[in-house]
Motif scaffolding. Structure first.
Motif, PDB file in Angstrom:
ATOM      1  N   THR A 112       0.860  -1.190   0.000  1.00 34.47           N
ATOM      2  CA  THR A 112       0.000   0.000   0.000  1.00 34.47           C
ATOM      3  C   THR A 112       0.890   1.233   0.000  1.00 34.47           C
ATOM      4  O   THR A 112       1.158   1.840   1.036  1.00 34.47           O
ATOM      5  CB  THR A 112      -0.943  -0.018   1.221  1.00 34.47           C
ATOM      6  OG1 THR A 112      -0.165  -0.209   2.408  1.00 34.47           O
ATOM      7  CG2 THR A 112      -1.955  -1.132   1.098  1.00 34.47           C
ATOM      8  N   GLN A 141      -5.699   5.152 -10.309  1.00 34.65           N
ATOM      9  CA  GLN A 141      -4.297   4.803 -10.056  1.00 34.65           C
ATOM     10  C   GLN A 141      -4.162   3.557  -9.203  1.00 34.65           C
ATOM     11  O   GLN A 141      -3.235   2.773  -9.381  1.00 34.65           O
ATOM     12  CB  GLN A 141      -3.570   5.965  -9.373  1.00 34.65           C
ATOM     13  CG  GLN A 141      -2.140   5.625  -8.961  1.00 34.65           C
ATOM     14  CD  GLN A 141      -1.408   6.775  -8.305  1.00 34.65           C
ATOM     15  OE1 GLN A 141      -1.955   7.865  -8.183  1.00 34.65           O
ATOM     16  NE2 GLN A 141      -0.181   6.552  -7.877  1.00 34.65           N
ATOM     17  N   ASP A 142      -5.123   3.379  -8.288  1.00 32.06           N
ATOM     18  CA  ASP A 142      -4.947   2.363  -7.253  1.00 32.06           C
ATOM     19  C   ASP A 142      -6.274   1.678  -6.976  1.00 32.06           C
ATOM     20  O   ASP A 142      -7.346   2.272  -7.162  1.00 32.06           O
ATOM     21  CB  ASP A 142      -4.417   3.062  -5.984  1.00 32.06           C
ATOM     22  CG  ASP A 142      -3.932   2.098  -4.939  1.00 32.06           C
ATOM     23  OD1 ASP A 142      -4.770   1.580  -4.188  1.00 32.06           O
ATOM     24  OD2 ASP A 142      -2.710   1.875  -4.848  1.00 32.06           O
ATOM     25  N   ARG A 181      -7.419   1.237  -4.196  1.00 29.76           N
ATOM     26  CA  ARG A 181      -8.018   2.087  -3.170  1.00 29.76           C
ATOM     27  C   ARG A 181      -9.013   3.084  -3.758  1.00 29.76           C
ATOM     28  O   ARG A 181     -10.081   3.335  -3.193  1.00 29.76           O
ATOM     29  CB  ARG A 181      -6.894   2.842  -2.464  1.00 29.76           C
ATOM     30  CG  ARG A 181      -7.323   3.843  -1.418  1.00 29.76           C
ATOM     31  CD  ARG A 181      -6.285   4.950  -1.259  1.00 29.76           C
ATOM     32  NE  ARG A 181      -6.219   5.804  -2.430  1.00 29.76           N
ATOM     33  CZ  ARG A 181      -5.148   5.948  -3.197  1.00 29.76           C
ATOM     34  NH1 ARG A 181      -4.044   5.282  -2.947  1.00 29.76           N
ATOM     35  NH2 ARG A 181      -5.191   6.742  -4.256  1.00 29.76           N
ATOM     36  N   THR A 236      -5.711   0.780 -12.870  1.00 32.38           N
ATOM     37  CA  THR A 236      -6.620  -0.276 -12.413  1.00 32.38           C
ATOM     38  C   THR A 236      -7.936  -0.246 -13.179  1.00 32.38           C
ATOM     39  O   THR A 236      -8.995  -0.517 -12.618  1.00 32.38           O
ATOM     40  CB  THR A 236      -6.883  -0.135 -10.897  1.00 32.38           C
ATOM     41  OG1 THR A 236      -7.448   1.157 -10.634  1.00 32.38           O
ATOM     42  CG2 THR A 236      -5.593  -0.281 -10.115  1.00 32.38           C
ATOM     43  N   ASP A 273       3.302  -0.515  -8.004  1.00 33.23           N
ATOM     44  CA  ASP A 273       2.068  -1.283  -8.048  1.00 33.23           C
ATOM     45  C   ASP A 273       2.213  -2.633  -8.746  1.00 33.23           C
ATOM     46  O   ASP A 273       1.318  -3.462  -8.654  1.00 33.23           O
ATOM     47  CB  ASP A 273       0.971  -0.484  -8.761  1.00 33.23           C
ATOM     48  CG  ASP A 273       0.486   0.698  -7.952  1.00 33.23           C
ATOM     49  OD1 ASP A 273       0.488   0.599  -6.707  1.00 33.23           O
ATOM     50  OD2 ASP A 273       0.118   1.734  -8.544  1.00 33.23           O
TER      51      ASP A 273
END
Length: 480
Positions: free
Chosen positions: A85, A237-238, A240, A274, A301
């Motif tokens: 993370t 991007q993530d 999350r 993502t 990542d």
């Protein structure tokens, strides 16, 4: 009379649909502007020049464009890696200790690295940009900048943890921080946009869909439309980010942005790491632009950004170096190589992402993404003279082969590191030549950066929160 005549070198103009190769060419410059490009004999016959730059055994090409970076973070180079993370367990808790007063020094270090390796334009997403811009002005490079608008407030991280938050969870939003950063961005635009005949341009930088409320995202869009400027947005991007927009709006990041009317031609989507193929197709269909940061996203990542698909669907892709705590460098030759190689390895084929296409991403297509292709990105009459010269007498650019096939473009993309850059010019002004910067004392910058980095590491080491970070534990174990 020309002010400058660069003559005797081979040209890659990047005009048209390919590389625009001209053997034994010349570029004539008056003031900031290219006034003639073509075969040497033709350009030299048109007029004389006050200054002649001999480009024999050199390659003359447009300067490279780093369309997305966080320049001040260079003071934490290589510090936020080997962690799952990344934002919550490395970059955020460590880089929040960077003193705003030291940010311009970090930026200057990043600019020195980029300019030395052939970058002439920087798409800088950083704060405090009002102070940082003095580094861009001093170096003499071109920049398209934003400070960043965000409701993320890392100062509240300890309170989040007490409330049960853990790295990877959606971050709580701070509306007051959003108001503050929006006003700073608008003030920055009014003060700096168009500086030095447009060498410095400002746009708006909404942080990301998970770091801003719907209301704030739409306000930023309204302000951008009033000014006719682009928005520079970290997008998908993530994991999350998708989790946060799913929790708040029931949609993943890209469909969410589309649902509120934000996904369109005025948005630069950075990363798209993502996304599903359908989401990439949606972004292209809406006319959004993409910036791909292959090295950064690969390292932090373990993901290959969808630049290949975005491009093959007809979208325009730029390349960026992102941030050096996770990427380690601001080198566009490294970004070109990684972008080409990752696509080939993922496809298990040598055909995707040919060298010429990636070179365009780092030049003319990068200019298109930043909205400055009318003035830079290719060597054409009427554009400003943003260009670089590379030595063709040394590996990996030597030997030069031109018949029956040319090897310049493959060698640039797959092997060059920037070590052969001999001259960097922006708007007709030489800002780097043969190891020295025209406007900057590199020894003084290094001394300042060393002192600033020492202050940063002292502050991070004194923070008990950082004691259990994965990269700190690796250091204690002697593994790094």
């Amino acid at each position: 009379m020309y002010d400058k005549l660069i003559t005797g070198g081979h040209l890659l103009t990047m005009a048209g649909d390919g590389a625009g190769f001209i053997e034994d060419g010349a570029v004539a410059i008056t003031g900031r502007t290219i006034v003639a490009v073509g075969p040497r004999a033709e350009v030299e016959a048109n007029d004389r020049a006050r200054e002649v730059i001999d480009a024999t055994n050199m390659l003359v090409m447009p300067g490279l464009i780093d369309a997305h970076l966080h320049s001040a973070a260079t003071l934490g180079r290589g510090w936020a890696q080997e962690v799952a993370t990344w934002m919550a367990s490395a970059y955020g808790p460590m880089m929040r200790h960077l003193d705003d007063a030291d940010a311009p020094t970090g930026t200057m270090l990043a600019l020195m690295e980029g300019v030395r390796n052939g970058t002439t334009t920087f798409g800088d997403w950083e704060a405090p940009m009002d102070a940082i811009l003095h580094s861009h002005v001093a170096m003499g490079n071109r920049a398209v900048v934003c400070e960043g608008i965000s409701e993320l407030n890392w100062a509240n991280r300890d309170e989040w943890i007490k409330a049960g938050w853990k790295p990877g969870d959606p971050t709580p939003l701070d509306p007051a921080m959003g108001e503050l950063t929006l006003q700073r961005e608008l003030d920055l635009y009014e003060k700096w946009n168009g500086y030095d005949n447009g060498r410095i341009r400002t746009i708006l930088g909404p942080h990301a869909a998970d770091f801003l409320s719907t209301e704030m995202l739409l306000r930023v869009q309204q302000e951008a439309k009033k000014r006719g400027c682009l928005m520079h947005l970290h997008t998908a991007q993530d994991v999350r980010e998708n989790n946060a927009t799913l929790a708040r709006a029931g949609l993943r990041a890209v469909p969410y942005l589309d649902s509120i009317g934000l996904l369109g031609p005025d948005v630069i989507c950075v990363h798209l790491s993502t996304t599903t193929p359908e989401e990439v197709e949606l972004a292209v269909r809406r006319g959004a632009r993409m910036t791909c940061c292959s090295n950064s996203i690969g390292i932090i990542d373990g993901v290959v950004p969808p630049a290949r698909l975005f491009s093959e669907l007809g979208g325009t892709v730029a390349l960026g170096s992102d941030q050096s705590p996770g990427n380690n460098s601001h080198n566009m030759f490294a970004e070109m190589r990684a972008t080409a190689m990752y696509a080939k390895v993922k496809a298990e084929s040598p055909l995707p992402m040919p060298a010429w296409r990636v070179l365009r991403m780092a030049t003319i297509d990068g200019a298109k993404v930043l909205g400055i292709d009318d003035i830079t990105g290719s060597l054409e009459e009427g554009k400003e003279a943003d260009l670089i010269l590379l030595d063709l007498t040394r590996p990996p650019l030597a030997p030069l082969l031109t018949r029956p096939a040319r090897n310049i473009v493959p060698n640039l993309v797959y092997a060059e590191t920037g070590s052969n850059v001999r001259l960097t010019m922006v708007a007709g002004n030489v800002i780097y030549r043969d190891g020295e910067y025209t406007n900057v004392d590199r020894h003084a910058v290094f001394a300042e950066a060393t002192a600033a980095a020492a202050r940063l590491q002292d502050a991070v080491a004194a923070d008990p929160v950082t004691a259990t970070l994965p990269i700190v534990e690796l250091t204690r174990e002697g593994r790094i």
